[in-house]
Design a protein around this motif. Structure first.
Motif, PDB file in Angstrom:
ATOM      1  N   ASP A 107      24.555 -10.081 -63.464  1.00 42.84           N
ATOM      2  CA  ASP A 107      23.871 -11.343 -63.695  1.00 42.84           C
ATOM      3  C   ASP A 107      23.288 -11.613 -62.277  1.00 42.84           C
ATOM      4  N   ILE A 108      21.932 -11.520 -62.260  1.00 46.08           N
ATOM      5  CA  ILE A 108      21.389 -11.453 -60.839  1.00 46.08           C
ATOM      6  C   ILE A 108      20.211 -12.789 -60.972  1.00 46.08           C
ATOM      7  N   GLU A 109      20.412 -13.570 -59.949  1.00 44.77           N
ATOM      8  CA  GLU A 109      19.567 -14.671 -59.935  1.00 44.77           C
ATOM      9  C   GLU A 109      18.682 -14.336 -58.536  1.00 44.77           C
ATOM     10  N   MET A 110      17.514 -14.816 -59.128  1.00 46.11           N
ATOM     11  CA  MET A 110      16.132 -14.302 -57.965  1.00 46.11           C
ATOM     12  C   MET A 110      15.487 -15.694 -57.748  1.00 46.11           C
ATOM     13  N   VAL A 111      15.058 -15.973 -56.702  1.00 42.65           N
ATOM     14  CA  VAL A 111      14.525 -17.063 -56.279  1.00 42.65           C
ATOM     15  C   VAL A 111      12.798 -16.568 -55.508  1.00 42.65           C
ATOM     16  N   CYS A 112      12.077 -17.241 -55.749  1.00 41.17           N
ATOM     17  CA  CYS A 112      10.685 -17.044 -55.288  1.00 41.17           C
ATOM     18  C   CYS A 112      10.650 -17.725 -53.684  1.00 41.17           C
ATOM     19  N   LEU A 113      10.132 -16.630 -52.878  1.00 42.63           N
ATOM     20  CA  LEU A 113      10.116 -17.436 -51.503  1.00 42.63           C
ATOM     21  C   LEU A 113       8.714 -17.095 -50.677  1.00 42.63           C
ATOM     22  N   ASP A 114       8.405 -17.871 -49.754  1.00 45.89           N
ATOM     23  CA  ASP A 114       7.162 -17.550 -48.821  1.00 45.89           C
ATOM     24  C   ASP A 114       7.678 -16.675 -47.945  1.00 45.89           C
ATOM     25  N   LYS A 115       6.583 -16.585 -46.922  1.00 45.73           N
ATOM     26  CA  LYS A 115       7.005 -15.484 -45.755  1.00 45.73           C
ATOM     27  C   LYS A 115       7.864 -16.195 -44.723  1.00 45.73           C
ATOM     28  N   GLN A 116       8.029 -17.495 -44.770  1.00 46.02           N
ATOM     29  CA  GLN A 116       8.645 -18.075 -43.855  1.00 46.02           C
ATOM     30  C   GLN A 116      10.179 -18.357 -44.632  1.00 46.02           C
ATOM     31  N   LYS A 117      10.475 -17.703 -45.557  1.00 45.96           N
ATOM     32  CA  LYS A 117      11.902 -17.791 -46.410  1.00 45.96           C
ATOM     33  C   LYS A 117      11.957 -19.177 -46.925  1.00 45.96           C
ATOM     34  N   ARG A 118      10.952 -20.010 -47.228  1.00 44.99           N
ATOM     35  CA  ARG A 118      10.962 -21.299 -47.924  1.00 44.99           C
ATOM     36  C   ARG A 118      10.796 -20.900 -49.439  1.00 44.99           C
ATOM     37  N   LEU A 119      11.662 -22.118 -50.216  1.00 49.00           N
ATOM     38  CA  LEU A 119      11.418 -21.732 -51.594  1.00 49.00           C
ATOM     39  C   LEU A 119       9.909 -22.355 -52.236  1.00 49.00           C
ATOM     40  N   HIS A 120       9.454 -21.566 -53.112  1.00 52.40           N
ATOM     41  CA  HIS A 120       7.983 -21.602 -53.482  1.00 52.40           C
ATOM     42  C   HIS A 120       7.882 -21.568 -54.980  1.00 52.40           C
TER      43      HIS A 120
END
Length: 134
Positions: A107-120
């Motif tokens: 069970d894998i949770e993925m988050v979307c990040l920008d190049k500065q590693k901030r949530l997007h």
């Protein structure tokens, strides 16, 4: 009903430990490959190159129920669920040939990040294409 995506994985000798059983961290690689096939490599490249966005593993839980051995061709079964505007939840299972249950469950949770590693927030066009996957 959630769509199940199938991705075959050949188990090579290099994937195994001295006993011919897959070394456990390698399952994360197999899961990554399967997710890339579900989303599409070109979409991921465009997301990164044109928008500066990508996905990172936020959390991974794995259950090992059976050893997977050298020379087997396993089926990685993947389903995805959207969880808000930043996160996707992936259920991934490794099935051995003629298996009666999953050998490994992730069970894998993925988050979307920008190049500065901030949530997007996940872009709408990707959400739209992923909606057809669930």
């Amino acid at each position: 009903m959630t769509t199940i995506h199938h991705h075959p994985v050949q188990i090579y000798y290099e994937d195994t430990d001295h006993s011919g059983v897959v070394y456990h961290p390698n399952f994360l690689k197999y899961f990554e490959r399967a997710r890339e096939h579900v989303i599409d490599s070109d979409k991921l490249a465009t997301l990164w190159n044109d928008h500066g966005l990508g996905f990172a593993v936020y959390k991974a839980d794995m259950i090992f129920q059976d050893g997977v051995e050298f020379a087997e061709v396993c089926d990685i079964r993947t389903s995805v669920t959207l969880d808000g505007k930043y996160k996707t939840l992936w259920r991934q299972e490794v099935w051995r040939p003629n298996g009666t249950r999953a050998a490994v469950i992730g069970d894998i949770e993925m988050v979307c990040l920008d190049k500065q590693k901030r949530l997007h927030p996940i872009p709408q066009d990707l959400l739209d294409s992923m909606a057809s996957m669930v």
